[in-house]
Scaffold this active site. Structure first.
Site, PDB file in Angstrom:
ATOM      1  CB  SER A  91      -4.731  -2.730   1.421  1.00 51.04           C
ATOM      2  OG  SER A  91      -3.353  -2.900   1.630  1.00 51.04           O
ATOM      3  CG  HIS A 224       0.893  -4.743  10.670  1.00 53.19           C
ATOM      4  ND1 HIS A 224       0.846  -3.397  10.368  1.00 53.19           N
ATOM      5  CD2 HIS A 224       1.233  -5.364   9.520  1.00 53.19           C
ATOM      6  CE1 HIS A 224       1.130  -3.225   9.094  1.00 53.19           C
ATOM      7  NE2 HIS A 224       1.354  -4.406   8.553  1.00 53.19           N
TER       8      HIS A 224
HETATM    9  C1  LIG Z   1       1.327   2.170   6.623  1.00 50.28           C
HETATM   10  C2  LIG Z   1       0.629   0.973   6.046  1.00 50.28           C
HETATM   11  N1  LIG Z   1      -0.620   1.124   5.563  1.00 50.28           N
HETATM   12  C3  LIG Z   1      -1.283   0.089   5.046  1.00 50.28           C
HETATM   13  C4  LIG Z   1      -0.747  -1.173   4.985  1.00 50.28           C
HETATM   14  C5  LIG Z   1      -1.529  -2.287   4.374  1.00 50.28           C
HETATM   15  O1  LIG Z   1      -1.898  -3.286   5.290  1.00 50.28           O
HETATM   16  P1  LIG Z   1      -2.297  -4.746   4.771  1.00 50.28           P
HETATM   17  O2  LIG Z   1      -1.003  -5.452   4.456  1.00 50.28           O
HETATM   18  O3  LIG Z   1      -3.002  -5.383   5.920  1.00 50.28           O
HETATM   19  O4  LIG Z   1      -3.129  -4.595   3.567  1.00 50.28           O
HETATM   20  C6  LIG Z   1       0.546  -1.380   5.468  1.00 50.28           C
HETATM   21  C7  LIG Z   1       1.133  -2.725   5.390  1.00 50.28           C
HETATM   22  O5  LIG Z   1       2.051  -3.091   6.025  1.00 50.28           O
HETATM   23  C8  LIG Z   1       1.253  -0.283   6.011  1.00 50.28           C
HETATM   24  O6  LIG Z   1       2.501  -0.417   6.476  1.00 50.28           O
END
Ligand SMILES: Cc1ncc(COP(=O)(O)O)c(C=O)c1O
Length: 442
Positions: A91, A224
């Protein structure tokens, strides 16, 4: 305990014990038995991650340091991309990628408040959040099934004189039609941000996704493709965008000295910046209103070990996907199975299924969860229908919808996904396939 040892000998001894601890108390999984919980994704690691983490802990540098440098270089090399910045989440990576486009250093191409950014609604909220938070206008277009990516036929209709960028994800690892989106962006001089958080290792016509647009982002949250607990990355081939990303990641500062270092450029006290007194300490000169989104070296250390395993993780994700798809191929009249678009070689994050008329998604999901199989929705389903969107929906301001979001709504109502992560064995995949058959043939 360590009196007769050098520091290196002490460290080696500790790390040997950590490795033995990991072998003994982690990763001693019994063979799969039906009824065991099957997560949609999980960390896959061994003694290497744990010893590297403890090595970094013993160093106690804590903030970005040598493991961060190593990780950024190794990920750049893996992706064949010029610049990479480690950050503390996917994010944060999306926030930086978007905010980089608002930098005054980009001149007339900078995204301003009220400018429009084309995106989709059936994804993860933090692909869209930075657009809204900044005061730009997300313009939503529908997607297609069974790719679950942007409907490129809608792009020309979505463009307006205020459109400045396209920001979309490769849904669950499935590359969107990069030929069409890239050509559209070039035609209209738009930035392209690829949210590559769910697609690390996917390729499009032989090139890694995330490196084809202007900026790509990754997430290293545990489900992930690889993990460091919390973590993310922003990558680009554009030196100016990289400079902006680094500045915004690191408090908005102008100086590029890494943490703990001073005066690498040898001009710390002899330049003129803005209306500051000449020679004002460059370390405290701010070219942007920034953040601090750095990750720690402990996270980077785990990432370095994970990155070595990434190629095998990707292969396993692909083979799990193929095995599951083959096993479900006789259900095509009841379920829509996922498909890649032409030219794509996906590193799948999950296996996305849409239930056809007569099959209840909720009943299938309940059945699978009852069997211990963890399921997931396609994240927000339709972001516009969430509480966070209420004010915007009621006022009708701050966003646009082009055409209808009929397919997006269909996904929200009828789609779900199960995992294909590298910790899944053939027996697990076969059990998922068998359970899906049972769920729709009851
Ligand atoms: C497509 C996508 N973008 C952004 C994110 C955000 O990642 P994070 O959880 O590391 O903030 C996710 C989270 O799974 C995601 O699936």
């Amino acid at each position: 305990m360590f009196e007769d040892m050098t520091e290196q000998q002490a460290r080696d001894q500790i790390l040997q014990q950590v490795a033995a601890y990991c072998d003994t108390f982690h990763n001693q999984k019994p063979p799969f038995e039906p009824g065991q919980r099957i997560p949609y994704a999980a960390r896959v690691y061994d003694r290497e991650e744990m010893t590297t983490l403890v090595d970094s802990a013993l160093e106690f540098w804590l903030t970005a340091g040598r493991y961060t440098d190593e990780f950024e270089q190794a990920l750049s090399k893996f992706l064949s991309v010029a610049h990479c910045s480690l950050v503390n989440s996917g994010s944060s990576a999306n926030l930086l990628a978007f905010m980089a486009l608002t930098s005054p250093l980009l001149g007339e191409r900078a995204v301003l408040r009220g400018d429009e950014v084309i995106t989709i609604a059936c994804g993860f909220p933090t692909t869209v959040a930075p657009i809204v938070q900044f005061g730009a206008v997300p313009v939503f277009v529908d997607v297609t099934i069974p790719q679950y990516n942007i409907d490129v036929a809608m792009l020309e209709e979505a463009v307006s004189p205020r459109t400045k960028a396209v920001m979309i994800a490769h849904t669950l690892g499935n590359p969107f039609d990069l030929d069409a989106v890239k050509a559209f962006c070039t035609r209209h001089k738009l930035w392209l941000i690829e949210d590559n958080c769910d697609a690390l290792g996917s390729k499009y016509r032989g090139t890694y996704t995330g490196t084809i647009g202007d900026i790509g982002t990754s997430s290293f949250y545990p489900p992930h493709h690889m993990t460091m607990g919390e973590g993310g990355a922003v990558y680009t081939n554009d030196a100016l965008l990289h400079k902006i990303v680094r500045s915004m990641r690191d408090w908005g500062r102008d100086c590029v000295c890494p943490s703990g270092m001073d005066n690498l450029c040898q001009h710390r006290f002899d330049r003129q910046y803005g209306e500051l007194p000449k020679g004002y300490d460059h370390k405290y000169v701010y070219s942007h209103f920034g953040y601090n989104l750095k990750a720690t070296d402990l996270q980077a250390a785990v990432g370095c070990a994970q990155l070595k395993k990434l190629p095998q993780f990707i292969e396993r994700r692909k083979s799990n996907f193929t095995r599951l798809k083959e096993a479900l191929s006789d259900l095509q009249e009841k379920l829509i199975l996922p498909e890649a678009c032409e030219g794509a070689d996906p590193s799948w994050f999950g296996f996305l299924i849409t239930c056809r008329a007569g099959i209840s998604r909720d009943a299938v999901v309940q059945y699978l969860e009852g069997k211990g199989i963890q399921t997931r929705m396609l994240f927000a389903g339709n972001l516009l229908r969430h509480p966070c969107f209420t004010d915007m929906r009621e006022s009708g301001e701050g966003y646009r919808v082009v055409g209808s979001l009929t397919v997006t709504d269909q996904i929200m109502r009828d789609a779900f996904w199960v995992g294909v992560y590298p910790g899944m064995t053939d027996a697990v995949i076969d059990f998922i396939a068998k359970s899906i058959h049972e769920s729709v043939n009851r």
